[in-house]
Scaffold this motif. Structure first.
Motif, PDB file in Angstrom:
ATOM      1  N   UNK A  66       0.872  -1.175   0.000  1.00  0.00           N
ATOM      2  CA  UNK A  66       0.000   0.000   0.000  1.00  0.00           C
ATOM      3  C   UNK A  66       0.909   1.224   0.000  1.00  0.00           C
ATOM      4  N   UNK A  67       1.083   1.799  -1.163  1.00  0.00           N
ATOM      5  CA  UNK A  67       2.053   2.869  -1.338  1.00  0.00           C
ATOM      6  C   UNK A  67       1.405   4.247  -1.180  1.00  0.00           C
ATOM      7  N   UNK A  68       2.276   5.254  -1.022  1.00  0.00           N
ATOM      8  CA  UNK A  68       1.845   6.650  -0.912  1.00  0.00           C
ATOM      9  C   UNK A  68       0.763   6.798   0.155  1.00  0.00           C
ATOM     10  N   UNK A  69       1.033   6.191   1.301  1.00  0.00           N
ATOM     11  CA  UNK A  69       0.075   6.168   2.406  1.00  0.00           C
ATOM     12  C   UNK A  69       0.828   6.381   3.712  1.00  0.00           C
ATOM     13  N   UNK A  70       0.318   7.272   4.556  1.00  0.00           N
ATOM     14  CA  UNK A  70       1.001   7.592   5.806  1.00  0.00           C
ATOM     15  C   UNK A  70       0.009   7.580   6.971  1.00  0.00           C
ATOM     16  N   UNK A 115      -3.457   8.907   5.620  1.00  0.00           N
ATOM     17  CA  UNK A 115      -3.590   9.943   4.599  1.00  0.00           C
ATOM     18  C   UNK A 115      -2.928   9.459   3.319  1.00  0.00           C
ATOM     19  N   UNK A 116      -3.564   9.738   2.186  1.00  0.00           N
ATOM     20  CA  UNK A 116      -2.912   9.507   0.907  1.00  0.00           C
ATOM     21  C   UNK A 116      -1.836  10.570   0.696  1.00  0.00           C
ATOM     22  N   UNK A 117      -0.767  10.181   0.024  1.00  0.00           N
ATOM     23  CA  UNK A 117       0.342  11.093  -0.224  1.00  0.00           C
ATOM     24  C   UNK A 117       0.594  11.207  -1.724  1.00  0.00           C
ATOM     25  N   UNK A 173       1.275  15.292   1.889  1.00  0.00           N
ATOM     26  CA  UNK A 173      -0.094  14.832   2.169  1.00  0.00           C
ATOM     27  C   UNK A 173      -1.110  15.422   1.189  1.00  0.00           C
ATOM     28  N   UNK A 174      -2.097  14.610   0.832  1.00  0.00           N
ATOM     29  CA  UNK A 174      -3.220  15.072   0.021  1.00  0.00           C
ATOM     30  C   UNK A 174      -4.364  15.408   0.978  1.00  0.00           C
ATOM     31  N   UNK A 175      -4.690  16.670   1.065  1.00  0.00           N
ATOM     32  CA  UNK A 175      -5.688  17.127   2.026  1.00  0.00           C
ATOM     33  C   UNK A 175      -7.044  16.467   1.769  1.00  0.00           C
TER      34      UNK A 175
END
Length: 246
Positions: free
Chosen positions: A119-123, A141-143, A158-160
């Motif tokens: 699960x990438x681009x995830x924080x 949060x998706x990044x 982060x993608x708001x």
């Protein structure tokens, strides 16, 4: 302390204490049951043979939905171990893309072969617990990738408004290690970098203090045994040359 060693008559000291203190995320809910460092998880399951419990004395909690946070070789070891201990679903959660993962390509390939989900681009931003104090969810949060940072990899941004919750019952944090600060705190004049690692002259492994040398993870941060052994050989030659001048 190191200064006490000098008072006892020693003329040179080599510091090779490593970087064994696990790093954490410092986000809400991190103290819930079911959340542990990769250091503890792998030590229990392998070195202390928790995989053989109850034949072995060491227990380990292995959940059905395991999330491992991080993208290095230790994260790959942890997620594959979690799967082998009986997880129905095991995933790697990483804040950058797979191209930026520091793990060896072979480690990633083997994890994929075993059915690990990436699960990438995830924080993660917080952990959610149940009434018994056990983790049951992880808000993330998706990044997206921005400009490169000091490591040369593109910085995750982060993608708001992209928050979502993952169902988990075990979280293993594998985001690196830091050095134990005790030696640095008790040795005046010993220079360190902003991560707390001891700074040295690479040609000799000498620190900012005369007669004090250091090498391995305490200098480089988490690296390999081969690099640590190489640093020890460099320091040994330098210490030998230094002692001959006394």
């Amino acid at each position: 302390t190191i200064d006490e060693l000098f008072e006892d008559g020693y003329h040179a000291v080599y510091i090779g204490t490593g970087a064994g203190a696990p790093s954490f995320l410092n986000i809400p809910g991190e103290n819930l049951n079911g959340i542990l460092s990769a250091n503890e998880f792998l030590t229990r399951s392998n070195l202390m043979k928790a995989y053989a419990f109850p034949e072995a004395d060491t227990p380990i909690f292995a959940g059905k939905r395991v999330a491992v946070l991080g993208g290095g070789n230790t994260a790959m070891d942890s997620v594959r171990t979690g799967l082998r201990l009986g997880a129905e679903h095991a995933s790697i959660v990483y804040r950058r893309s797979q191209a930026e993962m520091p793990a060896r390509a072979a480690e990633i390939h083997h994890a994929e072969e075993e059915g690990i989900e990436f699960i990438m681009l995830t924080n993660p931003v917080r952990f959610i617990g149940d009434e018994g104090g056990w983790v049951k969810g992880m808000e993330c949060l998706r990044m997206e990738l921005g400009e490169p940072d000091e490591s040369g990899r593109r910085r995750p941004v982060p993608i708001e408004g992209s928050n979502f919750v993952m169902d988990v019952d075990t979280v293993i944090i594998a985001v690196g290690n830091s050095s134990n600060p005790l030696v640095q705190q008790t040795t005046p004049g010993l220079d360190t970098n902003r991560w707390g690692n001891i700074t040295v002259t690479p040609e000799t492994m000498q620190t900012s203090r005369k007669g004090i040398y250091a090498g391995g993870d305490i200098v480089t941060g988490g690296a390999t045994v081969i690099q640590a052994a190489g640093a020890g050989k460099i320091a040994a030659r330098a210490i030998d040359a230094y002692l001959k001048t006394l």
